[in-house]
Motif scaffolding. Structure first.
Motif, PDB file in Angstrom:
ATOM      1  N   ASP A  38       0.831  -1.206   0.000  1.00 35.71           N
ATOM      2  CA  ASP A  38       0.000   0.000   0.000  1.00 35.71           C
ATOM      3  C   ASP A  38       0.865   1.255   0.000  1.00 35.71           C
ATOM      4  O   ASP A  38       0.506   2.274  -0.589  1.00 35.71           O
ATOM      5  N   ILE A  39       1.998   1.183   0.710  1.00 36.03           N
ATOM      6  CA  ILE A  39       2.925   2.308   0.827  1.00 36.03           C
ATOM      7  C   ILE A  39       4.327   1.803   0.521  1.00 36.03           C
ATOM      8  O   ILE A  39       4.762   0.772   1.052  1.00 36.03           O
ATOM      9  N   VAL A  40       5.037   2.530  -0.343  1.00 40.17           N
ATOM     10  CA  VAL A  40       6.408   2.174  -0.701  1.00 40.17           C
ATOM     11  C   VAL A  40       7.312   3.349  -0.359  1.00 40.17           C
ATOM     12  O   VAL A  40       7.115   4.458  -0.868  1.00 40.17           O
ATOM     13  N   LEU A  41       8.276   3.100   0.509  1.00 40.15           N
ATOM     14  CA  LEU A  41       9.240   4.134   0.883  1.00 40.15           C
ATOM     15  C   LEU A  41      10.512   3.943   0.072  1.00 40.15           C
ATOM     16  O   LEU A  41      11.125   2.877   0.118  1.00 40.15           O
ATOM     17  N   PHE A  42      10.901   4.973  -0.674  1.00 40.68           N
ATOM     18  CA  PHE A  42      12.143   4.937  -1.443  1.00 40.68           C
ATOM     19  C   PHE A  42      13.257   5.514  -0.572  1.00 40.68           C
ATOM     20  O   PHE A  42      13.370   6.728  -0.403  1.00 40.68           O
ATOM     21  N   ALA A  43      14.107   4.629  -0.020  1.00 35.20           N
ATOM     22  CA  ALA A  43      15.117   5.050   0.935  1.00 35.20           C
ATOM     23  C   ALA A  43      16.530   4.901   0.390  1.00 35.20           C
ATOM     24  O   ALA A  43      17.468   4.615   1.139  1.00 35.20           O
TER      25      ALA A  43
END
Length: 329
Positions: free
Chosen positions: A76-81
């Protein structure tokens, strides 16, 4: 988002691991840390740590580790780190695996060097149709992962989306404040790295704490002018993503940007190499170039860029800054 959201953090560096850890610690979300290499994921599964980047820190038992991009299909949520200069390539690489209704959050602090664009603009271009947010503010990875109190900002064009993200990603020791100023939050995060290098130069050259205080205050004025010229809210610099982050990175030796500046100050000049190791070195040259195009006066940023590029030595830069015409504060 109904039920427990599925969160995937892309990038198993120190910051990505720390964000995954605090999200998983709530036990109200399904969190996976996605690494590029299976051996990294396997080692994390085996030991419960990511020893290479966060030595000695135990990660939550509920945190999953993978190198299989298939985990993105349910997120649902993708964090690009990953670092700022890798965000476009990551979007191109992972985009086909990300669900069309997933929210993407960039967690890097910088601007794209080749284009001068904000990272949300880069992701808007590469991942059309997705809601794109940004997470920024004062937080060292080790402090976050250890559960030390940390407050940061999450911004989205829609304030309601930012508020929802803040609620989902915040935890007992990790507090996110929502903002609708994506531009100001991003530029605060990028430009404070430049000013941290400047403060490091001051420390390395032995110029004193008064000079550091002057740099911080005048640097904030530069940030505000630049943010306003780019269409953001100048007052955002007074918050966590501006002043808060600047105070942290300009005073703590955990800051890679500060340490890089100290080395420059001690040497008196740069050899024109090594700047690729810190985000502020990218941001300095990009911001100086864009500011010139916009007609925004940013003497500190320009001086830092010139020193890093080997075009100016520290003493000459100081003389030029101190001999500028005296104007109203």
């Amino acid at each position: 988002m109904d039920g427990n959201p599925k969160i995937v953090v892309v990038g198993a560096g120190a910051f990505g691991t720390a964000l995954a850890a605090v999200a998983a610690a709530k036990e109200k979300a399904d969190v996976t840390l996605l690494s590029r290499r299976e051996e990294v994921a396997a080692e994390c599964r085996r030991t419960g740590r990511n020893e290479a980047v966060l030595p000695g820190i135990e990660l939550p038992a509920g945190l999953a580790f993978s190198a299989d991009t298939a985990v993105l299909m349910d997120a649902d949520i993708v964090l690009f780190a990953m670092p700022s200069q890798e965000q476009r390539a990551a979007a191109q690489s992972y985009g086909a695996s990300i669900r069309t209704d997933a929210t993407i959050v960039t967690c890097a602090k910088g601007m794209e060097q080749s284009t001068g664009r904000l990272l949300t603009d880069v992701l808007d271009e590469e991942l059309p149709g997705h809601t794109i947010g940004v997470l920024s503010g004062p937080g060292f990875a080790a402090d976050i992962a250890k559960g030390l109190p940390t407050a940061m900002v999450v911004a989205a064009a829609d304030g309601d989306v930012a508020a929802e993200l803040a609620g989902i990603l915040s935890g007992p020791t990790f507090r996110l404040y929502p903002s609708a100023d994506r531009i100001g939050v991003q530029l605060g995060g990028a430009l404070k790295n430049v000013l941290a290098i400047a403060c490091g130069i001051v420390e390395g050259a032995g110029l004193g704490d008064s000079a550091r205080a002057a740099l911080i205050s005048r640097g904030l004025a530069e940030m505000s002018r630049f943010i306003a010229a780019k269409g953001g809210e100048g007052d955002t610099v007074r918050g966590l993503s501006g002043l808060g982050d600047l105070v942290l990175t300009a005073t703590s030796h955990q800051s890679r940007n500060l340490r890089f500046g100290i080395a420059l100050g001690r040497n008196g000049r740069s050899d024109g190499q090594g700047g690729e190791l810190v985000e502020g070195a990218f941001a300095a040259s990009v911001a100086a170039r864009v500011a010139k195009d916009l007609g925004v006066d940013m003497p500190i940023t320009e001086a830092v860029a010139a020193i890093i590029e080997g075009k100016l030595d520290v003493r000459t830069a100081l003389e030029q800054l101190m001999s500028r015409p005296i104007t109203q504060e």
